[in-house]
Design a protein around this motif. Structure first.
Motif, mmCIF file in Angstrom:
data_model
loop_
_atom_site.group_PDB
_atom_site.id
_atom_site.type_symbol
_atom_site.label_atom_id
_atom_site.label_comp_id
_atom_site.label_asym_id
_atom_site.label_seq_id
_atom_site.Cartn_x
_atom_site.Cartn_y
_atom_site.Cartn_z
ATOM 1 N N ALA A 275 0.833 -1.212 0.000
ATOM 2 C CA ALA A 275 0.000 0.000 0.000
ATOM 3 C C ALA A 275 0.862 1.254 0.000
ATOM 4 O O ALA A 275 0.647 2.188 0.760
ATOM 5 C CB ALA A 275 -0.994 -0.003 1.160
ATOM 6 N N THR A 276 1.875 1.228 -0.879
ATOM 7 C CA THR A 276 2.752 2.378 -1.054
ATOM 8 C C THR A 276 2.682 2.838 -2.504
ATOM 9 O O THR A 276 2.378 2.058 -3.405
ATOM 10 C CB THR A 276 4.202 2.030 -0.666
ATOM 11 O OG1 THR A 276 4.611 0.841 -1.348
ATOM 12 C CG2 THR A 276 4.308 1.786 0.842
ATOM 13 N N ARG A 277 2.980 4.100 -2.720
ATOM 14 C CA ARG A 277 2.826 4.716 -4.043
ATOM 15 C C ARG A 277 3.836 4.182 -5.053
ATOM 16 O O ARG A 277 4.993 3.943 -4.713
ATOM 17 C CB ARG A 277 2.959 6.230 -3.925
ATOM 18 C CG ARG A 277 1.849 6.830 -3.104
ATOM 19 C CD ARG A 277 2.043 8.314 -2.921
ATOM 20 N NE ARG A 277 1.028 8.821 -2.029
ATOM 21 C CZ ARG A 277 0.287 9.889 -2.283
ATOM 22 N NH1 ARG A 277 0.476 10.592 -3.371
ATOM 23 N NH2 ARG A 277 -0.622 10.279 -1.432
ATOM 24 N N GLU A 278 3.360 4.033 -6.282
ATOM 25 C CA GLU A 278 4.191 3.468 -7.343
ATOM 26 C C GLU A 278 5.399 4.340 -7.687
ATOM 27 O O GLU A 278 6.386 3.838 -8.209
ATOM 28 C CB GLU A 278 3.361 3.211 -8.599
ATOM 29 C CG GLU A 278 2.800 4.461 -9.246
ATOM 30 C CD GLU A 278 1.874 4.155 -10.406
ATOM 31 O OE1 GLU A 278 1.997 3.086 -11.027
ATOM 32 O OE2 GLU A 278 1.013 4.998 -10.694
ATOM 33 N N ASP A 279 5.350 5.631 -7.377
ATOM 34 C CA ASP A 279 6.452 6.531 -7.709
ATOM 35 C C ASP A 279 7.439 6.703 -6.551
ATOM 36 O O ASP A 279 8.311 7.557 -6.597
ATOM 37 C CB ASP A 279 5.911 7.891 -8.160
ATOM 38 C CG ASP A 279 5.046 8.585 -7.115
ATOM 39 O OD1 ASP A 279 4.607 7.923 -6.145
ATOM 40 O OD2 ASP A 279 4.795 9.792 -7.281
ATOM 41 N N ARG A 280 7.296 5.860 -5.531
ATOM 42 C CA ARG A 280 8.189 5.928 -4.375
ATOM 43 C C ARG A 280 8.771 4.556 -4.081
ATOM 44 O O ARG A 280 8.177 3.539 -4.374
ATOM 45 C CB ARG A 280 7.436 6.436 -3.149
ATOM 46 C CG ARG A 280 6.893 7.837 -3.387
ATOM 47 C CD ARG A 280 6.321 8.439 -2.162
ATOM 48 N NE ARG A 280 5.726 9.732 -2.513
ATOM 49 C CZ ARG A 280 4.801 10.313 -1.822
ATOM 50 N NH1 ARG A 280 4.342 9.746 -0.719
ATOM 51 N NH2 ARG A 280 4.317 11.472 -2.191
ATOM 52 N N THR A 281 9.924 4.568 -3.450
ATOM 53 C CA THR A 281 10.583 3.331 -3.048
ATOM 54 C C THR A 281 10.188 3.012 -1.612
ATOM 55 O O THR A 281 10.102 3.911 -0.772
ATOM 56 C CB THR A 281 12.117 3.501 -3.148
ATOM 57 O OG1 THR A 281 12.436 3.775 -4.508
ATOM 58 C CG2 THR A 281 12.844 2.267 -2.689
ATOM 59 N N PHE A 282 9.961 1.730 -1.344
ATOM 60 C CA PHE A 282 9.630 1.280 0.007
ATOM 61 C C PHE A 282 10.398 -0.013 0.233
ATOM 62 O O PHE A 282 9.995 -1.088 -0.208
ATOM 63 C CB PHE A 282 8.124 1.065 0.145
ATOM 64 C CG PHE A 282 7.643 0.967 1.563
ATOM 65 C CD1 PHE A 282 7.627 2.074 2.396
ATOM 66 C CD2 PHE A 282 7.186 -0.230 2.062
ATOM 67 C CE1 PHE A 282 7.169 1.988 3.707
ATOM 68 C CE2 PHE A 282 6.721 -0.333 3.368
ATOM 69 C CZ PHE A 282 6.708 0.783 4.190
ATOM 70 N N THR A 283 11.549 0.115 0.881
ATOM 71 C CA THR A 283 12.457 -1.019 1.060
ATOM 72 C C THR A 283 11.953 -1.950 2.160
ATOM 73 O O THR A 283 11.030 -1.611 2.914
ATOM 74 C CB THR A 283 13.862 -0.539 1.445
ATOM 75 O OG1 THR A 283 13.800 0.034 2.762
ATOM 76 C CG2 THR A 283 14.407 0.470 0.452
ATOM 77 N N GLU A 284 12.607 -3.094 2.281
ATOM 78 C CA GLU A 284 12.269 -4.004 3.371
ATOM 79 C C GLU A 284 12.604 -3.368 4.725
ATOM 80 O O GLU A 284 11.940 -3.645 5.724
ATOM 81 C CB GLU A 284 12.932 -5.377 3.195
ATOM 82 C CG GLU A 284 14.421 -5.365 3.136
ATOM 83 C CD GLU A 284 14.996 -5.121 1.734
ATOM 84 O OE1 GLU A 284 16.192 -5.401 1.576
ATOM 85 O OE2 GLU A 284 14.283 -4.635 0.828
#
Length: 153
Positions: free
Chosen positions: A13-22
């Motif tokens: 549930a994070t935006r496609e234009d942002r990175t969300f690492t482990e």
């Protein structure tokens, strides 16, 4: 080893234009008082599969279903404005398919579904319909994906 009968797919549930690492995922889950990441696997946008919780350890990813399930989460699930959208990259699709097929070899007979498919059947007709979803996660039909995905040569 615990008995596994369910494989559940989620999105972060994070935006496609942002990175969300482990690492970001771990911080998010620890802020919610989880004992680390609640999912067993996390699939990054580049297709990398990260093992984020030992399979022997019960997950923290879907209420009332954690004890007998494996949780898989893919990075993304929201468009650039924050609305639900299937944002899986080609690499994520491939990794998700291969990971699920591998898990099914180790845990034959498991049901595979999306988080949204475990919402309550409010009208009692035996089918979880879109208006009954608690959330849209993972923003695509997991069963349809598994039935129709083709590995390109």
């Amino acid at each position: 080893m615990r008995k596994i009968n369910l494989i559940v797919v989620h999105c972060s549930a994070t935006r496609e234009d942002r990175t969300f690492t482990e690492h970001d995922l771990e911080v998010c889950h620890r802020r919610r008082n989880f004992d680390g990441i609640g999912y067993h696997f996390y699939i990054r946008k580049n297709g990398d599969i990260k093992t984020t919780r030992p399979l022997e350890k019960i997950g923290a990813h879907v209420r009332y279903h954690n004890s007998g399930s494996i949780g898989i989460c893919y990075e993304g699930g929201l468009d650039s404005r924050g609305r639900p959208k299937n944002t899986m990259t080609v690499w994520q699709k491939h990794s998700l398919y291969v990971l699920i097929q591998t898990l099914l070899k180790d845990y034959p007979g498991c049901k595979v579904c999306g988080h949204r498919d475990l919402s309550p059947d409010l009208n009692g007709n035996g089918e979880i319909e879109p208006e009954e979803w608690i959330k849209e996660c993972p923003c695509f039909d997991v069963r349809e994906f598994m039935n129709n995905y083709k590995i390109e040569n």
